[in-house]
Design a protein around this motif. Structure first.
Motif, PDB file in Angstrom:
ATOM      1  N   ARG A  61       0.859  -1.345   0.121  1.00 35.26           N
ATOM      2  CA  ARG A  61      -0.430   0.008  -0.280  1.00 35.26           C
ATOM      3  C   ARG A  61       0.922   1.405   0.116  1.00 35.26           C
ATOM      4  O   ARG A  61       1.647   1.273   0.245  1.00 35.26           O
ATOM      5  N   ASP A  62       0.280   1.743  -0.939  1.00 34.62           N
ATOM      6  CA  ASP A  62       1.479   3.369  -1.432  1.00 34.62           C
ATOM      7  C   ASP A  62       0.623   4.868  -1.065  1.00 34.62           C
ATOM      8  O   ASP A  62      -0.702   4.621  -0.732  1.00 34.62           O
ATOM      9  N   GLY A  63       1.159   6.078  -0.245  1.00 38.00           N
ATOM     10  CA  GLY A  63       0.304   6.430  -0.556  1.00 38.00           C
ATOM     11  C   GLY A  63       0.234   7.365   0.893  1.00 38.00           C
ATOM     12  O   GLY A  63      -1.211   7.931   1.016  1.00 38.00           O
ATOM     13  N   ILE A  64       0.497   6.107   1.985  1.00 39.81           N
ATOM     14  CA  ILE A  64       0.326   6.733   3.359  1.00 39.81           C
ATOM     15  C   ILE A  64       0.721   8.012   4.113  1.00 39.81           C
ATOM     16  O   ILE A  64      -0.378   9.045   4.511  1.00 39.81           O
ATOM     17  N   SER A  65       2.296   7.848   4.077  1.00 41.52           N
ATOM     18  CA  SER A  65       2.465   8.552   4.906  1.00 41.52           C
ATOM     19  C   SER A  65       2.803  10.458   4.024  1.00 41.52           C
ATOM     20  O   SER A  65       3.789   9.915   3.449  1.00 41.52           O
ATOM     21  N   GLN A  66       2.116  11.342   4.069  1.00 37.52           N
ATOM     22  CA  GLN A  66       2.307  12.849   3.585  1.00 37.52           C
ATOM     23  C   GLN A  66       2.409  13.463   4.835  1.00 37.52           C
ATOM     24  O   GLN A  66       1.881  13.454   5.814  1.00 37.52           O
TER      25      GLN A  66
ATOM     26  N   ASN B 181       0.698   5.939  12.348  1.00 33.44           N
ATOM     27  CA  ASN B 181       1.146   6.710  14.470  1.00 33.44           C
ATOM     28  C   ASN B 181       2.669   5.135  14.594  1.00 33.44           C
ATOM     29  O   ASN B 181       2.216   4.762  15.165  1.00 33.44           O
ATOM     30  N   PHE B 182       3.138   6.092  14.124  1.00 32.69           N
ATOM     31  CA  PHE B 182       4.798   5.235  14.937  1.00 32.69           C
ATOM     32  C   PHE B 182       6.182   6.458  14.453  1.00 32.69           C
ATOM     33  O   PHE B 182       5.814   7.564  13.344  1.00 32.69           O
ATOM     34  N   ARG B 183       6.715   6.589  15.081  1.00 27.09           N
ATOM     35  CA  ARG B 183       8.222   7.794  15.333  1.00 27.09           C
ATOM     36  C   ARG B 183       9.656   6.737  15.578  1.00 27.09           C
ATOM     37  O   ARG B 183      10.357   7.428  15.532  1.00 27.09           O
TER      38      ARG B 183
ATOM     39  N   ILE C 147      14.865  -0.698  -1.399  1.00 24.19           N
ATOM     40  CA  ILE C 147      14.181  -0.410  -2.495  1.00 24.19           C
ATOM     41  C   ILE C 147      14.726   0.555  -4.149  1.00 24.19           C
ATOM     42  O   ILE C 147      14.436   0.151  -4.788  1.00 24.19           O
ATOM     43  N   ILE C 148      14.945   1.964  -3.427  1.00 20.85           N
ATOM     44  CA  ILE C 148      15.785   3.181  -4.344  1.00 20.85           C
ATOM     45  C   ILE C 148      16.689   3.482  -4.126  1.00 20.85           C
ATOM     46  O   ILE C 148      17.472   4.251  -4.641  1.00 20.85           O
ATOM     47  N   GLY C 149      17.712   2.633  -2.965  1.00 19.45           N
ATOM     48  CA  GLY C 149      19.299   2.885  -2.544  1.00 19.45           C
ATOM     49  C   GLY C 149      19.992   3.061  -4.318  1.00 19.45           C
ATOM     50  O   GLY C 149      19.681   1.735  -4.750  1.00 19.45           O
TER      51      GLY C 149
ATOM     52  N   LEU D  42      12.261  -4.714   4.326  1.00 19.91           N
ATOM     53  CA  LEU D  42      13.053  -3.549   3.894  1.00 19.91           C
ATOM     54  C   LEU D  42      12.204  -2.423   3.097  1.00 19.91           C
ATOM     55  O   LEU D  42      12.859  -1.547   2.648  1.00 19.91           O
ATOM     56  N   VAL D  43      10.752  -2.501   3.681  1.00 18.62           N
ATOM     57  CA  VAL D  43      10.070  -1.440   2.782  1.00 18.62           C
ATOM     58  C   VAL D  43       9.611  -0.707   4.395  1.00 18.62           C
ATOM     59  O   VAL D  43       9.894   0.554   3.716  1.00 18.62           O
ATOM     60  N   GLY D  44       9.749  -1.910   5.462  1.00 22.51           N
ATOM     61  CA  GLY D  44       8.996  -0.505   6.258  1.00 22.51           C
ATOM     62  C   GLY D  44       7.534  -0.622   6.753  1.00 22.51           C
ATOM     63  O   GLY D  44       7.172  -0.658   7.716  1.00 22.51           O
TER      64      GLY D  44
ATOM     65  N   ARG E  97      12.886  18.460   5.149  1.00 19.51           N
ATOM     66  CA  ARG E  97      13.116  17.175   4.082  1.00 19.51           C
ATOM     67  C   ARG E  97      11.316  16.674   3.914  1.00 19.51           C
ATOM     68  O   ARG E  97      11.974  15.600   2.833  1.00 19.51           O
ATOM     69  N   ARG E  98      10.990  17.156   3.526  1.00 21.58           N
ATOM     70  CA  ARG E  98       9.806  16.402   3.664  1.00 21.58           C
ATOM     71  C   ARG E  98       9.121  16.466   2.226  1.00 21.58           C
ATOM     72  O   ARG E  98       9.046  18.038   1.705  1.00 21.58           O
ATOM     73  N   ILE E  99       7.923  15.584   1.605  1.00 22.64           N
ATOM     74  CA  ILE E  99       7.267  15.939   0.119  1.00 22.64           C
ATOM     75  C   ILE E  99       6.453  15.139   0.590  1.00 22.64           C
ATOM     76  O   ILE E  99       6.101  14.602   1.360  1.00 22.64           O
ATOM     77  N   ILE E 100       5.299  15.726  -0.422  1.00 25.43           N
ATOM     78  CA  ILE E 100       3.762  14.772  -0.643  1.00 25.43           C
ATOM     79  C   ILE E 100       4.486  14.342  -2.161  1.00 25.43           C
ATOM     80  O   ILE E 100       4.414  14.450  -3.203  1.00 25.43           O
TER      81      ILE E 100
HETATM   82 FE1  N7H Z   1       8.737   5.497  -1.902  1.00 23.49          FE
HETATM   83  N1  N7H Z   1       7.394   0.958  -2.231  1.00 23.49           N
HETATM   84  O1  N7H Z   1       6.045   0.277  -2.846  1.00 23.49           O
HETATM   85  O2  N7H Z   1       8.103  -0.076  -1.932  1.00 23.49           O
HETATM   86  N2  N7H Z   1       7.264   3.649  -0.354  1.00 23.49           N
HETATM   87  N3  N7H Z   1       8.915   3.644  -3.260  1.00 23.49           N
HETATM   88  N4  N7H Z   1      10.333   6.848  -2.468  1.00 23.49           N
HETATM   89  N5  N7H Z   1       8.422   6.739   0.021  1.00 23.49           N
HETATM   90  C1  N7H Z   1       6.910   4.730   0.423  1.00 23.49           C
HETATM   91  O3  N7H Z   1       4.288   5.420   3.753  1.00 23.49           O
HETATM   92  C2  N7H Z   1       8.404   2.405  -2.810  1.00 23.49           C
HETATM   93  C3  N7H Z   1      10.478   6.596  -3.411  1.00 23.49           C
HETATM   94  C4  N7H Z   1       9.549   8.023  -0.112  1.00 23.49           C
HETATM   95  O4  N7H Z   1       6.691   9.246   5.869  1.00 23.49           O
HETATM   96  C5  N7H Z   1       6.194   3.273   0.996  1.00 23.49           C
HETATM   97  O5  N7H Z   1       3.083   6.015   1.576  1.00 23.49           O
HETATM   98  C6  N7H Z   1       8.652   2.212  -4.495  1.00 23.49           C
HETATM   99  C7  N7H Z   1      11.498   7.444  -3.955  1.00 23.49           C
HETATM  100  C8  N7H Z   1       9.060   8.353   1.050  1.00 23.49           C
HETATM  101  O6  N7H Z   1       7.131   6.881   6.256  1.00 23.49           O
HETATM  102  C9  N7H Z   1       5.743   1.990  -0.309  1.00 23.49           C
HETATM  103  C10 N7H Z   1       9.430   3.257  -5.404  1.00 23.49           C
HETATM  104  C11 N7H Z   1      11.467   8.346  -3.028  1.00 23.49           C
HETATM  105  C12 N7H Z   1       8.132   7.689   2.172  1.00 23.49           C
HETATM  106  C13 N7H Z   1       7.054   2.868  -0.829  1.00 23.49           C
HETATM  107  C14 N7H Z   1       9.447   4.187  -3.907  1.00 23.49           C
HETATM  108  C15 N7H Z   1      10.699   7.947  -2.229  1.00 23.49           C
HETATM  109  C16 N7H Z   1       7.717   6.620   1.210  1.00 23.49           C
HETATM  110  C17 N7H Z   1       5.064   3.110   2.374  1.00 23.49           C
HETATM  111  C18 N7H Z   1      10.310   3.603  -6.449  1.00 23.49           C
HETATM  112  C19 N7H Z   1      12.460   9.660  -2.671  1.00 23.49           C
HETATM  113  C20 N7H Z   1       7.281   8.120   3.192  1.00 23.49           C
HETATM  114  C21 N7H Z   1       3.642   4.065   2.001  1.00 23.49           C
HETATM  115  C22 N7H Z   1       9.586   2.645  -7.031  1.00 23.49           C
HETATM  116  C23 N7H Z   1      13.272  10.090  -3.309  1.00 23.49           C
HETATM  117  C24 N7H Z   1       7.649   7.367   4.035  1.00 23.49           C
HETATM  118  C25 N7H Z   1       3.689   5.190   2.433  1.00 23.49           C
HETATM  119  C26 N7H Z   1       7.231   8.340   6.131  1.00 23.49           C
HETATM  120  C27 N7H Z   1       7.081   5.876   0.977  1.00 23.49           C
HETATM  121  C28 N7H Z   1       7.727   2.288  -2.167  1.00 23.49           C
HETATM  122  C29 N7H Z   1       9.981   5.575  -4.287  1.00 23.49           C
HETATM  123  C30 N7H Z   1      10.156   8.191  -1.006  1.00 23.49           C
HETATM  124  C31 N7H Z   1       4.781   1.029  -0.186  1.00 23.49           C
HETATM  125  C32 N7H Z   1       8.108   0.902  -5.431  1.00 23.49           C
HETATM  126  C33 N7H Z   1      11.959   7.899  -5.573  1.00 23.49           C
HETATM  127  C34 N7H Z   1       9.334  10.387   1.818  1.00 23.49           C
END
Ligand code: N7H
Length: 482
Positions: free
Chosen positions: A193-198, A315-317, A425-427, A285-287, A357-360
């Motif tokens: 699930r993505d797009g949770i933490s904004q 809700n975690f830190r 994931i992205i390193g 790996l994802v957290g 450092r935060r992004i939307i």
């Molecule tokens: Fe990530 N994934 O599916 O593994 N990302 N991301 N991301 N990402 C997040 O919390 C993913 C990418 C951030 O506040 C989740 O919304 C994938 C780039 C940030 O706790 C998941 C790709 C960058 C967060 C993924 C990708 C980031 C975040 C958890 C590429 C910036 C919030 C859902 C294909 C340079 C962290 C969530 C927080 C969360 C995945 C790319 C950044 C599942 C597959 C390039 C800031």
């Protein structure tokens, strides 16, 4: 005070979407003609107030469908936003320095810095392994969203007809990337699930969810409170021209994901007899578990109900007892911990703020589901991934810094006796032949936390991108258009 009707809708609210096209374009040499047509596009641009209304309509529609026991169909609707690169500003004759070096130089120049694979070209300059469309100059991007491909395609035709009436072409399409949400709604191609933490934006998102941090408006919108250089302890404000106010930078990346390879790795590296299942390894790996449940709160087993519950899923830190020193709950290198380290930096041990450092994030997946053939062979045969799109008040503060100084840095987050390793994931490790080096991390296995896990060189493959600026509506009208 901020006028939401003056801010493009994708930034603070997000254009509602099941399908989204990113139309990358070049402006024709008759710039005046383009600027006149841009004026005609402005009524079609979805502002923040309209995006909020659209979301409210969708919610009401969904509620009614549930009450009547009907299948919920996404409402028919469509949205349009536009953003320009530095090449585009230059073409338009806008000479203001936007005050962001990454934006000014463009993403191709930054690609080596971001760790993308590539090699020196004929002139000795680094050329990333991107598709050709992104190696040329892109002037801007039109974002077109909607409920289905038909709606979005129709809106795209309308947009093109505004710019290109009759024989008069003012805009050339370079490439259109077509995003589509997965059948498993809200989950990206690895299955999470993505797009949770904004971040919540001060005086705009007035009811943050538990654990959701509020940032000053300037962290996302240029020229507002908090639009300051994160590298200066004095909070030095960035020098922004008038046309930057209430606009936002958009870091866009065309990222392919090797899904069968990722799944195979999880299977091969797990050890279910010792409690390390493929699902747990993936979550570490994802957290987060695939459901979205954070491993910091649910380290041993998934909790799908919590994963979708906005009152629990953010809700975690990383501040449980021993979180700072041990990886019992979450590996230091986990993607979410690398990209938003929360208490690892902000806690008493280090005490460095991360607000700037935060992004939307507003991306969308692209490409088909994994086919049975791919699943069996463990090899990707069809391109799929994420059109990653992040808004921020400063690319150098946030997007660029997160990728370069956090995800790619093995020493981050700083720990006393161990280097956490790469964000799995992205390193990216650019120290190798053709800019690709080996990657590893520690802490993947909770019962053997100092063990190093070797990772494939990449699961996420950048194939293009650009940095854009998404101006306010009034600036579009008064400065960009004629
Ligand atoms: Fe990530 N994934 O599916 O593994 N990302 N991301 N991301 N990402 C997040 O919390 C993913 C990418 C951030 O506040 C989740 O919304 C994938 C780039 C940030 O706790 C998941 C790709 C960058 C967060 C993924 C990708 C980031 C975040 C958890 C590429 C910036 C919030 C859902 C294909 C340079 C962290 C969530 C927080 C969360 C995945 C790319 C950044 C599942 C597959 C390039 C800031």
């Amino acid at each position: 005070p901020l006028d939401p009707a003056n801010v493009q809708g994708d930034i603070l609210v997000g254009l509602p979407k099941k399908v989204q096209h990113y139309l990358f374009f070049q402006i024709d040499d008759d710039v005046a003609a383009f600027r006149k047509r841009l004026h005609l596009l402005i009524p079609f641009i979805t502002n923040t107030t309209q995006a909020q209304d659209d979301r409210a309509k969708i919610a009401a529609h969904k509620k009614a469908a549930v009450e009547q026991g009907k299948n919920y169909e996404f409402l028919q609707l469509s949205g349009v936003n536009i953003a320009f690169s530095q090449f585009g500003l230059t073409k338009l004759g806008i000479t203001d320095d936007m005050g962001d070096t990454a934006f000014t130089d463009g993403q191709q120049k930054d690609s080596k810095n971001l760790g993308d694979a590539g090699a020196p070209g004929a002139d000795g300059e680094f050329v990333p392994n991107w598709i050709d469309a992104f190696k040329g100059q892109i002037h801007g991007v039109v974002l077109i969203s909607g409920n289905c491909d038909l709606t979005v395609t129709a809106t795209q035709a309308t947009v093109l007809s505004i710019f290109n009436v009759g024989a008069r072409i003012t805009l050339h399409e370079v490439i259109t990337l077509k995003g589509v949400v997965r059948p498993e709604r809200g989950h990206e191609h690895f299955g999470f699930r993505d797009g949770i933490s904004q971040p919540a934006v001060k005086d705009f998102d007035t009811k943050p969810n538990p654990g959701q941090e509020t940032v000053r408006q300037g962290v996302i919108l240029c020229g507002r409170e908090g639009d300051v250089d994160a590298n200066e302890e004095s909070e030095k404000p960035f020098n922004r021209p008038a046309c930057a106010l209430d606009g936002s930078f958009l870091a866009l990346r065309y990222l392919f994901q090797l899904v069968p390879e990722f799944n195979n790795f999880l299977k091969a590296s797990s050890d279910p007899t010792k409690g390390l299942t493929a699902d747990l390894l993936g979550a570490r790996l994802v957290g987060r578990w695939k459901s979205g449940a954070p491993v910091d709160v649910f380290p041993l087993a998934d909790n799908p109900a919590a994963g979708e519950d906005v009152l629990q899923n953010n809700n975690f830190r990383y501040d449980f007892p021993n979180d700072f020193e041990t990886q019992d709950r979450c590996p230091f290198a986990a993607h979410t911990r690398k990209t938003n380290p929360r208490n690892d930096l902000e806690g008493p041990k280090i005490g460095v703020p991360t607000e700037n450092r935060r992004i939307i994030r507003r991306g969308i997946p692209f490409g088909p589901e994994v086919t049975p053939e791919e699943a069996t062979s463990g090899k990707t045969l069809h391109g799929r991934g994420l059109i990653f799109a992040a808004y921020c008040g400063s690319i150098t503060n946030s997007f660029q810094f997160i990728q370069k100084s956090w995800a790619n840095k093995v020493e981050f987050p700083p720990k006393e006796h161990v280097n956490p390793g790469f964000d799995p994931i992205i390193g990216q490790n650019k120290d190798g032949p053709n800019g690709v080096g080996p990657r590893s991390m520690v802490g993947a296995n909770p019962s053997d936390q100092s063990a190093t896990l070797s990772l494939p060189v990449e699961w996420v493959v950048p194939k293009g991108g650009e940095y854009f600026f998404s101006p306010s509506i009034s600036v579009l009208r008064d400065t960009f258009a004629l």
